[in-house]
Write a protein that holds these residues in place. Structure first.
Motif, PDB file in Angstrom:
ATOM      1  N   GLU A 142       0.830  -1.215   0.000  1.00  0.00           N
ATOM      2  CA  GLU A 142       0.000   0.000   0.000  1.00  0.00           C
ATOM      3  C   GLU A 142       0.861   1.262   0.000  1.00  0.00           C
ATOM      4  OE1 GLU A 142      -3.459   0.627  -0.093  1.00  0.00           O
ATOM      5  OE2 GLU A 142      -3.285  -1.404  -0.899  1.00  0.00           O
ATOM      6  N   LYS A 160       3.624   6.653  -1.304  1.00  0.00           N
ATOM      7  CA  LYS A 160       4.209   7.175  -0.061  1.00  0.00           C
ATOM      8  C   LYS A 160       5.711   6.898   0.034  1.00  0.00           C
ATOM      9  CE  LYS A 160      -0.066   7.195   2.605  1.00  0.00           C
ATOM     10  NZ  LYS A 160      -0.779   6.756   3.831  1.00  0.00           N
ATOM     11  N   GLN A 178       0.276   3.793  -3.069  1.00  0.00           N
ATOM     12  CA  GLN A 178      -0.201   5.152  -2.796  1.00  0.00           C
ATOM     13  C   GLN A 178       0.891   6.211  -2.978  1.00  0.00           C
ATOM     14  OE1 GLN A 178      -3.393   5.358  -2.519  1.00  0.00           O
ATOM     15  NE2 GLN A 178      -3.548   3.125  -2.412  1.00  0.00           N
TER      16      GLN A 178
END
Length: 286
Positions: free
Chosen positions: A270, A276, A274
């Motif tokens: 994730e 990040k 995303q």
């Protein structure tokens, strides 16, 4: 195995259909019902046994203990002015805590004692530029990689054409400073055994000792070498386009906990999906 499960379950469905038409005996019904029940129990995703997990313990206690050395920029650095940790993996650990809904407690460790401290339950996860390798995987669970790198020489800019290969460095006249207990020392011991090697306890001291002429070479990772060369005009990060090795950074947790490991891997997926990890890279490494 998945196909066998489907076939068995289909047989159960067919037997029920035959029952509706009256063309099946009681024995066949019993046999197929048992097969269908077994198929359902062996179906993908079926929870066979609930095991306790460190993940549950972390959530219940309300904080996750994160072990790091604090001496490896840009991944982890214990700022003496603020007495706070900062860096790529410090921010990543805070994201992990936020996703878990818990606080983050940083625990000091060292490269020589990191594995023992993890096994002694001093922290729940080790982060801060931890290199993935099979030696660590024998004693712990090392996650998927989040950053590729390699070992390179950090040298003085005036020597940028002198120390380019292992053969150039692996000489008694070449002075190497290396921090203890990590993959930097492992590389030096394996490939640079003929050089004049000094173990320096604090990894943060080595770059300026190279710049000042105490040592000729510091073997470290591409990211750290580029960071120090950018910060000090006297230094040069050699071979960053063709490092001596190719490896990845990952996170390390106790082995044998499938639930905790699965969560960690999904969280990392994730972070990647995303954007990040990309954001942290731009913040700390560009």
């Amino acid at each position: 195995m998945f196909n066998n499960w489907k076939k068995t379950l289909m047989a159960g469905v067919i037997s029920l259909s035959l029952l509706g038409t009256g063309y099946v005996s009681h024995d066949l019904i019993s046999s197929q019902n048992v097969s269908a029940e077994l198929a359902a129990k062996n179906a993908p995703g079926h929870l066979k046994k609930v095991e306790s997990s460190q993940l549950d313990e972390i959530i219940k206690r309300g904080y996750i203990r994160v072990g790091m050395t604090g001496d490896y920029k840009p991944f982890t650095y214990l700022n003496p002015e603020t007495n706070e940790y900062e860096g790529f993996d410090v921010d990543a650990a805070k994201e992990l805590g936020k996703d878990l809904g818990v606080e983050v407690e940083f625990v000091a460790t060292t490269w020589p004692t990191m594995m023992k401290d993890l096994q002694a339950d001093k922290f729940d996860i080790a982060v801060g530029g931890v290199t993935r390798n099979t030696a660590r995987q024998k004693s712990a669970y090392v996650s998927q990689g989040y950053l590729s790198f390699g070992k390179v020489p950090l040298i003085r800019k005036e020597d940028k054409d002198t120390y380019l290969t292992i053969e150039d460095i692996n000489k008694p006249s070449v002075r190497i400073g290396v921090n203890p207990g990590g993959t930097n020392e492992e590389f030096v011991r394996q490939y640079l055994s003929d050089a004049n090697v000094t173990v320096v306890e604090n990894n943060l001291d080595i770059p300026h000792l190279v710049a000042e002429g105490t040592y000729d070479v510091m073997i470290t990772d591409t990211v750290e070498a580029m960071l120090y060369a950018k910060a000090d005009s006297r230094l040069y990060a050699a071979q960053t386009d063709k490092p001596f090795t190719n490896s990845e950074k990952g996170y390390m947790i106790p082995r044998g906990d499938f639930i905790y490991a699965s969560y960690l891997e999904m969280w990392m997926d994730e972070m990647e999906l995303q954007g990040k990890f990309d954001a942290l890279y731009k913040k700390w490494m560009e």
